[in-house]
Design a protein around this motif. Structure first.
Motif, PDB file in Angstrom:
ATOM      1  N   PRO A  13      22.700  35.720   8.269  1.00 18.63           N
ATOM      2  CA  PRO A  13      23.210  36.453   9.314  1.00 18.63           C
ATOM      3  C   PRO A  13      23.604  37.892   9.190  1.00 18.63           C
ATOM      4  N   VAL A  14      23.455  38.710  10.215  1.00 26.65           N
ATOM      5  CA  VAL A  14      24.006  40.116  10.204  1.00 26.65           C
ATOM      6  C   VAL A  14      24.780  40.621  11.200  1.00 26.65           C
ATOM      7  N   ILE A  15      25.938  41.095  10.674  1.00 25.70           N
ATOM      8  CA  ILE A  15      26.812  41.270  12.029  1.00 25.70           C
ATOM      9  C   ILE A  15      26.803  43.038  12.104  1.00 25.70           C
ATOM     10  N   ILE A  16      26.359  43.571  13.344  1.00 31.97           N
ATOM     11  CA  ILE A  16      26.258  44.986  13.447  1.00 31.97           C
ATOM     12  C   ILE A  16      27.503  45.386  13.980  1.00 31.97           C
ATOM     13  N   GLN A  17      28.271  46.427  13.611  1.00 32.06           N
ATOM     14  CA  GLN A  17      29.304  47.062  13.815  1.00 32.06           C
ATOM     15  C   GLN A  17      29.225  48.621  13.978  1.00 32.06           C
ATOM     16  N   ASP A  18      29.956  49.120  15.190  1.00 31.82           N
ATOM     17  CA  ASP A  18      29.715  50.450  15.573  1.00 31.82           C
ATOM     18  C   ASP A  18      30.408  51.074  14.270  1.00 31.82           C
ATOM     19  N   LYS A  23      34.061  48.537  16.222  1.00 31.25           N
ATOM     20  CA  LYS A  23      33.932  47.513  16.999  1.00 31.25           C
ATOM     21  C   LYS A  23      32.600  46.611  16.672  1.00 31.25           C
ATOM     22  N   VAL A  24      32.531  45.340  16.443  1.00 35.63           N
ATOM     23  CA  VAL A  24      31.853  44.515  16.440  1.00 35.63           C
ATOM     24  C   VAL A  24      30.759  44.461  17.675  1.00 35.63           C
ATOM     25  N   LEU A  25      29.468  44.798  17.501  1.00 37.48           N
ATOM     26  CA  LEU A  25      28.483  44.828  18.575  1.00 37.48           C
ATOM     27  C   LEU A  25      27.654  43.703  18.734  1.00 37.48           C
ATOM     28  N   MET A  26      27.345  43.017  17.857  1.00 40.59           N
ATOM     29  CA  MET A  26      26.120  41.711  17.917  1.00 40.59           C
ATOM     30  C   MET A  26      26.244  41.249  16.481  1.00 40.59           C
ATOM     31  N   THR A  96      28.897  45.803  23.763  1.00 43.29           N
ATOM     32  CA  THR A  96      28.966  44.688  22.960  1.00 43.29           C
ATOM     33  C   THR A  96      28.874  43.487  23.311  1.00 43.29           C
ATOM     34  N   CYS A  97      28.554  42.456  22.551  1.00 43.66           N
ATOM     35  CA  CYS A  97      27.969  41.106  22.958  1.00 43.66           C
ATOM     36  C   CYS A  97      29.343  40.273  23.217  1.00 43.66           C
ATOM     37  N   PHE A  98      30.487  40.758  22.451  1.00 38.44           N
ATOM     38  CA  PHE A  98      31.751  39.901  22.500  1.00 38.44           C
ATOM     39  C   PHE A  98      32.742  40.247  23.294  1.00 38.44           C
ATOM     40  N   ALA A  99      32.592  41.135  24.018  1.00 41.52           N
ATOM     41  CA  ALA A  99      33.843  41.591  24.853  1.00 41.52           C
ATOM     42  C   ALA A  99      33.462  42.108  26.089  1.00 41.52           C
ATOM     43  N   GLU A 100      34.483  42.286  27.209  1.00 38.34           N
ATOM     44  CA  GLU A 100      34.107  42.887  28.348  1.00 38.34           C
ATOM     45  C   GLU A 100      34.057  44.690  27.890  1.00 38.34           C
ATOM     46  N   GLU A 101      33.580  45.134  28.740  1.00 38.82           N
ATOM     47  CA  GLU A 101      33.166  46.523  28.874  1.00 38.82           C
ATOM     48  C   GLU A 101      34.433  47.451  28.538  1.00 38.82           C
TER      49      GLU A 101
END
Length: 195
Positions: A13-18, A23-26, A96-101
């Motif tokens: 697994p790969v966590i993408i962070q800004d 912020k976790v992006l995906m 991000t895939c995890f939260a509202e804009e």
């Protein structure tokens, strides 16, 4: 770097962070080939489990993820990538895939609180009181805070400097409200200049 790819799937697994706001992006998955391509091209490439092939984020949308930094977790079986997103990360068009804009952090919360105090006409609020004095007073206050920040920047007292910087940002948010704009409007201009 020794990565423990899953014995059955060959993936991690790969966590993408800004890279700026953290912020976790995906979340995605990489195999050794995707990792190698990411490191060589500096654009994040995953192994797509649904397409059963390598997939560079942004290959069709142009919303690439530029590699800034890469780290392994303590078990060497998960990768954390800090990346610069060149557009929305989520296929739904959000950052991000995890939260509202609108989940953007404290400055956005502060902007909302300032706006609420003004909109409900909170008479006990300094913010509302300044706003009601009109654009000239708000602009004058921003100017005063900017001058105070410049003065503190020339000294060596970091605490005073940071307090003046905070005052300037706070009053700048009031000025944006008074002009009918938001941080998002300023972001759009800055983003257009960075391309």
């Amino acid at each position: 770097m020794t990565i423990r790819f899953d014995k059955n799937t060959g993936l991690v697994p790969v966590i993408i962070q800004d890279y700026l706001n953290l912020k976790v992006l995906m979340l995605g998955y990489m195999n050794q080939e995707a990792l190698t391509k990411t490191l060589e091209e500096k654009k994040v490439t995953f192994f797509s489990r649904s397409k059963n092939r390598l997939w560079t984020k942004g290959e069709t949308s142009g919303n690439f993820l530029e590699l800034i930094d890469l780290k392994l977790d303590c078990d060497n079986d998960t990768i954390l990538i800090k990346a610069k997103a060149l557009g929305p990360t989520c296929h739904k068009g959000t950052t991000t895939c995890f939260a509202e804009e609108n989940d953007k952090g404290f400055l956005y919360e502060l902007q909302k609180k300032i706006s609420e105090k003004i909109d409900i006409n909170d008479e006990s609020s300094y913010t509302n009181e300044l706003y009601r004095k009109g654009i000239n007073k708000v602009a004058q206050k921003v100017g005063e805070e900017a001058v105070e920040l410049v003065i503190e920047a020339k000294d060596n007292n970091n605490e005073l400097f940071l307090n003046e910087a905070s005052d300037l940002i706070y009053h700048y948010l009031i000025l944006l409200k008074a002009k009918g704009f938001t941080i998002e409007d300023v972001e759009k201009i800055l983003k257009s200049r960075s391309k």
